[in-house]
Design an enzyme around this catalytic site. Structure first.
Site, PDB file in Angstrom:
ATOM      1  N   HIS A  96      27.597 -93.025  39.371  1.00  0.00           N
ATOM      2  CA  HIS A  96      26.362 -92.276  39.120  1.00  0.00           C
ATOM      3  C   HIS A  96      26.432 -90.914  39.811  1.00  0.00           C
ATOM      4  CE1 HIS A  96      22.342 -91.377  38.198  1.00  0.00           C
ATOM      5  NE2 HIS A  96      21.680 -92.272  38.906  1.00  0.00           N
ATOM      6  N   HIS A 136      30.107 -88.010  28.611  1.00  0.00           N
ATOM      7  CA  HIS A 136      28.804 -88.499  29.063  1.00  0.00           C
ATOM      8  C   HIS A 136      28.346 -89.595  28.126  1.00  0.00           C
ATOM      9  CE1 HIS A 136      24.615 -88.426  30.406  1.00  0.00           C
ATOM     10  NE2 HIS A 136      25.053 -87.790  31.470  1.00  0.00           N
ATOM     11  N   ASP A 141      28.567 -82.401  36.325  1.00  0.00           N
ATOM     12  CA  ASP A 141      29.377 -82.480  37.538  1.00  0.00           C
ATOM     13  C   ASP A 141      30.617 -81.601  37.515  1.00  0.00           C
ATOM     14  OD1 ASP A 141      27.834 -84.327  38.976  1.00  0.00           O
ATOM     15  OD2 ASP A 141      28.535 -85.936  37.668  1.00  0.00           O
TER      16      ASP A 141
HETATM   17  N1  CMC Z   1      38.672 -88.077  30.144  1.00  0.00           N
HETATM   18  C1  CMC Z   1      39.469 -88.581  29.184  1.00  0.00           C
HETATM   19  N2  CMC Z   1      39.055 -89.417  28.227  1.00  0.00           N
HETATM   20  C2  CMC Z   1      37.777 -89.756  28.243  1.00  0.00           C
HETATM   21  C3  CMC Z   1      36.875 -89.275  29.211  1.00  0.00           C
HETATM   22  C4  CMC Z   1      37.367 -88.404  30.184  1.00  0.00           C
HETATM   23  N3  CMC Z   1      36.555 -87.892  31.125  1.00  0.00           N
HETATM   24  N4  CMC Z   1      35.636 -89.791  28.982  1.00  0.00           N
HETATM   25  C5  CMC Z   1      35.771 -90.583  27.912  1.00  0.00           C
HETATM   26  N5  CMC Z   1      37.062 -90.558  27.453  1.00  0.00           N
HETATM   27  C6  CMC Z   1      37.583 -91.254  26.270  1.00  0.00           C
HETATM   28  C7  CMC Z   1      37.744 -92.728  26.538  1.00  0.00           C
HETATM   29  O1  CMC Z   1      39.020 -93.021  27.032  1.00  0.00           O
HETATM   30  C8  CMC Z   1      37.500 -93.290  25.156  1.00  0.00           C
HETATM   31  O2  CMC Z   1      38.665 -93.078  24.405  1.00  0.00           O
HETATM   32  P1  CMC Z   1      39.166 -94.185  23.334  1.00  0.00           P
HETATM   33  O3  CMC Z   1      38.061 -94.207  22.283  1.00  0.00           O
HETATM   34  O4  CMC Z   1      40.459 -93.686  22.858  1.00  0.00           O
HETATM   35  O5  CMC Z   1      39.238 -95.477  24.094  1.00  0.00           O
HETATM   36  C9  CMC Z   1      36.426 -92.383  24.573  1.00  0.00           C
HETATM   37  O6  CMC Z   1      36.609 -91.131  25.239  1.00  0.00           O
HETATM   38  C10 CMC Z   1      34.998 -92.883  24.789  1.00  0.00           C
HETATM   39  O7  CMC Z   1      34.786 -93.045  26.201  1.00  0.00           O
HETATM   40  P2  CMC Z   1      33.914 -94.172  26.887  1.00  0.00           P
HETATM   41  O8  CMC Z   1      34.519 -94.471  28.218  1.00  0.00           O
HETATM   42  O9  CMC Z   1      33.718 -95.308  25.925  1.00  0.00           O
HETATM   43  O10 CMC Z   1      32.535 -93.429  27.041  1.00  0.00           O
HETATM   44  P3  CMC Z   1      31.342 -93.900  27.964  1.00  0.00           P
HETATM   45  O11 CMC Z   1      30.103 -93.405  27.325  1.00  0.00           O
HETATM   46  O12 CMC Z   1      31.412 -95.366  28.272  1.00  0.00           O
HETATM   47  O13 CMC Z   1      31.632 -93.142  29.335  1.00  0.00           O
HETATM   48  C11 CMC Z   1      31.580 -91.583  31.081  1.00  0.00           C
HETATM   49  C12 CMC Z   1      30.953 -92.038  29.760  1.00  0.00           C
HETATM   50  C13 CMC Z   1      30.751 -90.440  31.668  1.00  0.00           C
HETATM   51  C14 CMC Z   1      31.585 -92.739  32.106  1.00  0.00           C
HETATM   52  C15 CMC Z   1      33.020 -91.113  30.811  1.00  0.00           C
HETATM   53  O14 CMC Z   1      33.016 -90.056  29.871  1.00  0.00           O
HETATM   54  C16 CMC Z   1      33.754 -90.722  32.064  1.00  0.00           C
HETATM   55  O15 CMC Z   1      34.333 -91.582  32.738  1.00  0.00           O
HETATM   56  N6  CMC Z   1      33.772 -89.402  32.432  1.00  0.00           N
HETATM   57  C17 CMC Z   1      34.384 -88.960  33.644  1.00  0.00           C
HETATM   58  C18 CMC Z   1      33.449 -89.252  34.839  1.00  0.00           C
HETATM   59  C19 CMC Z   1      32.284 -88.303  34.898  1.00  0.00           C
HETATM   60  O16 CMC Z   1      32.429 -87.093  34.761  1.00  0.00           O
HETATM   61  N7  CMC Z   1      31.086 -88.852  35.142  1.00  0.00           N
HETATM   62  C20 CMC Z   1      29.863 -88.056  35.289  1.00  0.00           C
HETATM   63  C21 CMC Z   1      28.825 -88.396  34.279  1.00  0.00           C
HETATM   64  S1  CMC Z   1      27.444 -87.222  34.323  1.00  0.00           S
HETATM   65  C22 CMC Z   1      26.593 -87.593  35.824  1.00  0.00           C
HETATM   66  C23 CMC Z   1      25.501 -88.617  35.689  1.00  0.00           C
HETATM   67  O17 CMC Z   1      24.779 -88.626  34.679  1.00  0.00           O
HETATM   68  O18 CMC Z   1      25.319 -89.416  36.663  1.00  0.00           O
END
Ligand code: CMC
Length: 451
Positions: free
Chosen positions: A282, A321, A377
């Protein structure tokens, strides 16, 4: 009793004639449930039973990924279009034209303040910035290297013991004074936690300064008689506070609402929000961005790193996100604020790397197809570092302004007639009624090495 062909009605009021017809194939019965605001009520499924003894159908949604837990009029997000609005006002306009205290007023009371209202509000917040001396004493009891988020969590929770009357949450006047105290004291507690890990004496609030300027003073004042905050840093900080003020039903806000639904005092409910924000999924991502940028180190290493991301060996932190499938509107504003900060502090060499990575990602098929854009972030950590903050303080910087969102959501929850104590159901997967086994007859015997 209904027959197989009978259609049974749900309890919620439908908008016009919008309904969902559900056939329970276990019984062949058909039910019509109302759709209101694009949503069906989970309780309308309880009537679907295989027989009279059946509990009724439940819905299963472990992370609330498709469950609305409240009706809220505070923050609107359209993740596909990259829209964020507080009480209907676009975040871009608020960041450009308002101050954090004005935004806090808007979130809490629903309207932008008039000049008179803002003067009253600013004065109220300003005269409550001091904390009881005993709070200072117990903060001094933390270890020299205590995590500042842990200190903030403990000290905000402890405020409830200093204001025992805060438990009178049904009294609007009582709610207002706790709201003011929370917003006023949060920067003081945050700054005390920073001074603590730096081994420096705590600095008392300077009530002649504005909200962000006073915070900078409590963080950085040394021997000078008066700390004079640089107006550019003050404004950049105020913008960061505006951008982090609320984000509808995220993990920490949900924690505040869930804990607050037990009718505990707001300090305890907000402490739960701080605990949720503390987690790396988070509030902790800005720290991960900074560590990633440091690891990449120079522009020549970017291509290799990006290939690693595409091969699935790395994650581009600060990108992607759960809600935004477009540019996070906050990231754009932060990027501009970062330039202003660097004018004062000197350029952070990591900015060049971040900008180059963003440029590559926005043109690369891997990121484009997955709709991965910079989130809030990606650039905020660079600003915090430029302000001289250690990474442990980054999440604290998030908690200070999020307090206005938490408290606005808490106020909305406690005055919402539909809200009750948050108490989810479960699907029980364990054993049923077993006879007690005497100690001597038990098998196994391994000592647990983990839980
Ligand atoms: N770098 C590379 N690939 C990514 C990333 C990333 N940062 N984020 C998502 N993907 C890929 C992921 O591997 C998946 O690919 P595939 O379909 O081939 O398996 C696809 O994109 C969909 O990703 P997901 O993990 O299913 O998406 P999610 O909605 O579950 O995750 C997230 C969202 C924010 C956790 C993720 O994008 C992430 O880990 N980002 C990096 C961490 C980050 O910056 N977090 C801050 C969020 S904003 C602050 C807040 O609101 O608290």
């Amino acid at each position: 009793m209904s027959t197989d062909t009978e259609t049974q009605q749900g309890n919620g009021a439908a908008t016009g004639d919008q309904t969902l017809t559900v056939t329970d194939n276990r019984t062949g019965k058909t039910y019509e449930v109302p759709i209101t605001d694009g949503t069906v009520r989970a309780m309308d499924f309880r009537q679907m039973k295989v027989d009279e003894d059946d509990f009724g159908l439940m819905t299963y949604d472990p992370a609330f990924t498709n469950t609305a837990s409240t009706r809220s009029a505070i923050t609107y997000i359209d993740g596909d279009k990259g829209i964020l609005e507080y009480r209907g006002y676009p975040i871009e306009q608020l960041a450009e034209k308002s101050s954090y205290l004005e935004v806090a007023y808007l979130l809490i009371f629903g309207e932008l303040p008039t000049r008179e209202q803002l003067d009253w509000w600013t004065n109220q917040i300003t005269v409550h910035t001091f904390v009881h001396e005993n709070i200072k004493s117990f903060m001094q009891g933390f270890r020299h290297d205590a995590h500042p988020m842990g200190m903030l969590l403990g000290s905000v929770g402890a405020l409830s013991t200093f204001y025992p009357g805060a438990k009178d949450i049904k009294d609007p006047e009582c709610r207002l004074i706790q709201t003011i105290r929370l917003l006023a004291k949060m920067p003081t507690l945050a700054a005390f936690s920073f001074r603590h890990i730096m081994g420096q004496p705590y600095v008392y609030p300077d009530n002649d300064l504005a909200y962000p300027g006073n915070f900078l003073s409590m963080m950085y004042k040394m021997t000078e008689v008066r700390y004079e905050p640089d107006p550019r840093l003050e404004r950049a900080l105020d913008i960061l506070f505006i951008l982090h003020a609320d984000h509808e039903q995220n993990c920490s806000t949900n924690a505040v609402r869930a804990v607050g639904s037990s009718q505990v005092d707001p300090y305890s409910a907000v402490a739960a929000g701080i605990a949720a924000l503390y987690g790396p999924l988070h509030g902790g991502a800005n720290q991960a961005v900074l560590e990633m940028l440091r690891r990449v180190g120079k522009k020549e290493n970017i291509a290799d790193f990006m290939q690693g991301v595409k091969d699935g060996n790395e994650r581009l932190m600060g990108f992607g996100h759960r809600v935004y499938k477009n540019y996070d509107p906050r990231a754009r504003i932060i990027k501009a604020a970062a330039e202003d900060v660097f004018e004062v502090t000197g350029k952070n060499p990591l900015l060049e790397i971040a900008t180059e990575m963003e440029k590559i990602a926005l043109e690369d098929d891997y990121f484009v197809q997955r709709k991965l854009y910079p989130n809030v972030d990606f650039y905020s950590g660079l600003i915090y570092e430029a302000l001289g903050l250690p990474v442990e303080m980054f999440t604290v910087m998030f908690a200070i302004p999020r307090t206005s969102g938490w408290i606005a959501q808490w106020l909305e929850m406690v005055t919402d007639k539909e809200q009750k104590i948050a108490r989810p159901r479960q699907i029980y997967t364990g054993d049923r009624t077993r006879d007690y086994v005497d100690m001597g007859s038990r098998s196994g015997g391994e000592i647990p090495s983990g839980a």
